[in-house]
Design a protein around this motif. Structure first.
Motif, PDB file in Angstrom:
ATOM      1  N   SER A  66       0.831  -1.196   0.000  1.00 53.58           N
ATOM      2  CA  SER A  66       0.000   0.000   0.000  1.00 53.58           C
ATOM      3  C   SER A  66       0.873   1.256   0.000  1.00 53.58           C
ATOM      4  N   PRO A  67       0.493   2.271  -0.761  1.00 57.80           N
ATOM      5  CA  PRO A  67       1.241   3.538  -0.728  1.00 57.80           C
ATOM      6  C   PRO A  67       1.298   4.147   0.674  1.00 57.80           C
ATOM      7  N   SER A  68       0.411   3.710   1.543  1.00 58.82           N
ATOM      8  CA  SER A  68       0.358   4.283   2.897  1.00 58.82           C
ATOM      9  C   SER A  68       1.596   3.970   3.726  1.00 58.82           C
ATOM     10  N   ILE A  69       2.367   2.969   3.337  1.00 60.71           N
ATOM     11  CA  ILE A  69       3.555   2.618   4.129  1.00 60.71           C
ATOM     12  C   ILE A  69       4.771   3.457   3.751  1.00 60.71           C
ATOM     13  N   TYR A  70       4.676   4.170   2.617  1.00 58.03           N
ATOM     14  CA  TYR A  70       5.816   4.944   2.145  1.00 58.03           C
ATOM     15  C   TYR A  70       5.827   6.360   2.724  1.00 58.03           C
ATOM     16  N   THR A  71       6.991   6.967   2.728  1.00 59.39           N
ATOM     17  CA  THR A  71       7.125   8.355   3.157  1.00 59.39           C
ATOM     18  C   THR A  71       6.961   9.315   1.978  1.00 59.39           C
ATOM     19  N   THR A  72       6.946   8.771   0.757  1.00 54.70           N
ATOM     20  CA  THR A  72       6.775   9.569  -0.449  1.00 54.70           C
ATOM     21  C   THR A  72       5.543   9.086  -1.204  1.00 54.70           C
ATOM     22  N   LYS A  73       5.057   9.904  -2.122  1.00 50.39           N
ATOM     23  CA  LYS A  73       3.877   9.529  -2.889  1.00 50.39           C
ATOM     24  C   LYS A  73       4.224   8.423  -3.873  1.00 50.39           C
ATOM     25  N   GLN A  74       3.428   7.342  -3.837  1.00 45.43           N
ATOM     26  CA  GLN A  74       3.651   6.199  -4.713  1.00 45.43           C
ATOM     27  C   GLN A  74       2.290   5.657  -5.149  1.00 45.43           C
ATOM     28  N   LEU A  75       2.328   4.717  -6.076  1.00 47.26           N
ATOM     29  CA  LEU A  75       1.126   3.996  -6.472  1.00 47.26           C
ATOM     30  C   LEU A  75       1.138   2.615  -5.818  1.00 47.26           C
ATOM     31  N   PRO A  76      -0.036   1.988  -5.671  1.00 49.44           N
ATOM     32  CA  PRO A  76      -0.060   0.621  -5.133  1.00 49.44           C
ATOM     33  C   PRO A  76       0.742  -0.328  -6.023  1.00 49.44           C
ATOM     34  N   THR A  77       1.317  -1.342  -5.415  1.00 49.22           N
ATOM     35  CA  THR A  77       2.073  -2.330  -6.185  1.00 49.22           C
ATOM     36  C   THR A  77       2.061  -3.660  -5.453  1.00 49.22           C
ATOM     37  N   TRP A  78       2.754  -4.630  -6.005  1.00 46.41           N
ATOM     38  CA  TRP A  78       2.872  -5.953  -5.389  1.00 46.41           C
ATOM     39  C   TRP A  78       4.339  -6.326  -5.366  1.00 46.41           C
ATOM     40  N   ASN A  79       4.833  -6.735  -4.214  1.00 46.81           N
ATOM     41  CA  ASN A  79       6.215  -7.188  -4.089  1.00 46.81           C
ATOM     42  C   ASN A  79       6.261  -8.708  -3.989  1.00 46.81           C
ATOM     43  N   TYR A  80       7.325  -9.301  -4.513  1.00 43.16           N
ATOM     44  CA  TYR A  80       7.411 -10.764  -4.529  1.00 43.16           C
ATOM     45  C   TYR A  80       8.845 -11.218  -4.774  1.00 43.16           C
ATOM     46  N   ILE A  81       9.061 -12.491  -4.455  1.00 41.64           N
ATOM     47  CA  ILE A  81      10.328 -13.156  -4.758  1.00 41.64           C
ATOM     48  C   ILE A  81      10.005 -14.438  -5.523  1.00 41.64           C
ATOM     49  N   LYS A  82      10.566 -14.552  -6.723  1.00 40.40           N
ATOM     50  CA  LYS A  82      10.371 -15.734  -7.548  1.00 40.40           C
ATOM     51  C   LYS A  82      11.712 -16.139  -8.158  1.00 40.40           C
ATOM     52  N   VAL A  83      11.871 -17.433  -8.384  1.00 36.52           N
ATOM     53  CA  VAL A  83      13.027 -17.930  -9.131  1.00 36.52           C
ATOM     54  C   VAL A  83      12.505 -18.805 -10.257  1.00 36.52           C
ATOM     55  N   HIS A  84      12.866 -18.447 -11.487  1.00 34.72           N
ATOM     56  CA  HIS A  84      12.472 -19.224 -12.666  1.00 34.72           C
ATOM     57  C   HIS A  84      13.692 -20.003 -13.157  1.00 34.72           C
ATOM     58  N   LEU A  85      13.514 -21.299 -13.311  1.00 36.03           N
ATOM     59  CA  LEU A  85      14.597 -22.148 -13.807  1.00 36.03           C
ATOM     60  C   LEU A  85      14.143 -22.885 -15.058  1.00 36.03           C
ATOM     61  N   LYS A  86      15.073 -23.095 -15.971  1.00 34.39           N
ATOM     62  CA  LYS A  86      14.810 -23.941 -17.136  1.00 34.39           C
ATOM     63  C   LYS A  86      15.909 -24.988 -17.210  1.00 34.39           C
ATOM     64  N   GLY A  87      15.545 -26.174 -17.649  1.00 32.86           N
ATOM     65  CA  GLY A  87      16.529 -27.235 -17.737  1.00 32.86           C
ATOM     66  C   GLY A  87      15.975 -28.461 -18.421  1.00 32.86           C
ATOM     67  N   THR A  88      16.628 -29.565 -18.193  1.00 34.51           N
ATOM     68  CA  THR A  88      16.178 -30.846 -18.736  1.00 34.51           C
ATOM     69  C   THR A  88      16.051 -31.838 -17.596  1.00 34.51           C
ATOM     70  N   VAL A  89      15.196 -32.827 -17.793  1.00 30.61           N
ATOM     71  CA  VAL A  89      14.888 -33.749 -16.701  1.00 30.61           C
ATOM     72  C   VAL A  89      15.159 -35.189 -17.112  1.00 30.61           C
ATOM     73  N   GLU A  90      15.646 -35.967 -16.166  1.00 27.72           N
ATOM     74  CA  GLU A  90      15.958 -37.390 -16.391  1.00 27.72           C
ATOM     75  C   GLU A  90      15.333 -38.234 -15.291  1.00 27.72           C
ATOM     76  N   ALA A  91      14.773 -39.360 -15.661  1.00 23.60           N
ATOM     77  CA  ALA A  91      14.237 -40.310 -14.689  1.00 23.60           C
ATOM     78  C   ALA A  91      15.381 -41.120 -14.091  1.00 23.60           C
ATOM     79  N   ILE A  92      15.293 -41.403 -12.791  1.00 27.47           N
ATOM     80  CA  ILE A  92      16.258 -42.254 -12.101  1.00 27.47           C
ATOM     81  C   ILE A  92      15.515 -43.529 -11.719  1.00 27.47           C
ATOM     82  N   GLU A  93      15.892 -44.635 -12.304  1.00 28.70           N
ATOM     83  CA  GLU A  93      15.118 -45.872 -12.153  1.00 28.70           C
ATOM     84  C   GLU A  93      15.548 -46.743 -10.979  1.00 28.70           C
TER      85      GLU A  93
END
Length: 200
Positions: free
Chosen positions: A83-110
């Motif tokens: 919420s902009p209400s938590i800031y000391t300066t004028k801001q717009l509402p936003t959403w904060n987050y932490i994400k990690v995107h990974l790409k790779g290849t997968v193998e079955a272990i039998e």
């Protein structure tokens, strides 16, 4: 304008590994004939740089977790509305987050022995630091279920850290956003559980 904004990208692999270790429940995405297959399950980051997981043999995505099939994995850290209400300066509402995107290849272990050892090690990892439960090698329930569990490993070839944490704000506002993500996550968990998990 570059997207995503550079200040919201984290290229520090150690930071991303901390997210993997702290929030091991991952979203696995495979594609077959333009149809996405999605499963949520814990993955453990191994010291050799691979991710290890286990999946129900009857899950339709299991057939795509082998033969060097390409895969996308998403790890999700904490997030919340800011919420902009938590800031000391004028801001717009936003959403904060932490994400990690990974790409790779997968193998079955039998190997059944590898599966058994992996289940024990994953339990040990998830039980830390107290280790109140130990999955013993002779656990009869585990032995009965080995035929219904498939083990796989993911080789990672692409890392992307998306850490949107008000980095473009003034230091005081960054700290306010940090406190808010801690407060909001603790509160929202309780509110949600009180609504959907009522004990009569």
């Amino acid at each position: 304008m570059k997207y995503p904004p550079e200040q919201h990208q984290d290229y520090n692999k150690l930071h991303m590994i901390e997210v993997l270790k702290s929030y091991p429940l991952a979203t696995l995405i495979s594609v077959k004939n333009s149809e996405p297959f999605i499963t949520h399950l814990p993955l453990v980051y191994r010291e050799d740089g691979k991710l290890i997981g286990h999946i129900d043999k009857f899950n339709p995505q299991t057939e795509l977790l082998k033969d060097n099939h390409p895969i996308t994995v998403i790890f999700s850290g904490p997030d919340c509305y800011i919420s902009p209400s938590i800031y000391t300066t004028k801001q717009l509402p936003t959403w904060n987050y932490i994400k990690v995107h990974l790409k790779g290849t997968v193998e079955a272990i039998e190997s059944k022995n590898a599966l058994k050892d992996s289940l024990i090690k994953m339990t040990e990892f998830l039980e830390q630091p107290e280790h109140n439960y130990v999955l013993e090698p002779n656990n009869s329930s585990m032995e009965r279920n080995l035929d219904y569990i498939k083990m796989f490993e993911i080789s990672i070839n692409s890392w992307e850290g998306k850490f949107k944490l008000s980095q473009d704000k003034k230091p005081r506002d960054i700290e306010s956003a940090r406190k808010e993500i801690i407060r909001a996550n603790q509160e929202s968990i309780k509110v949600l559980l009180d609504k959907v998990f009522k004990i009569s």
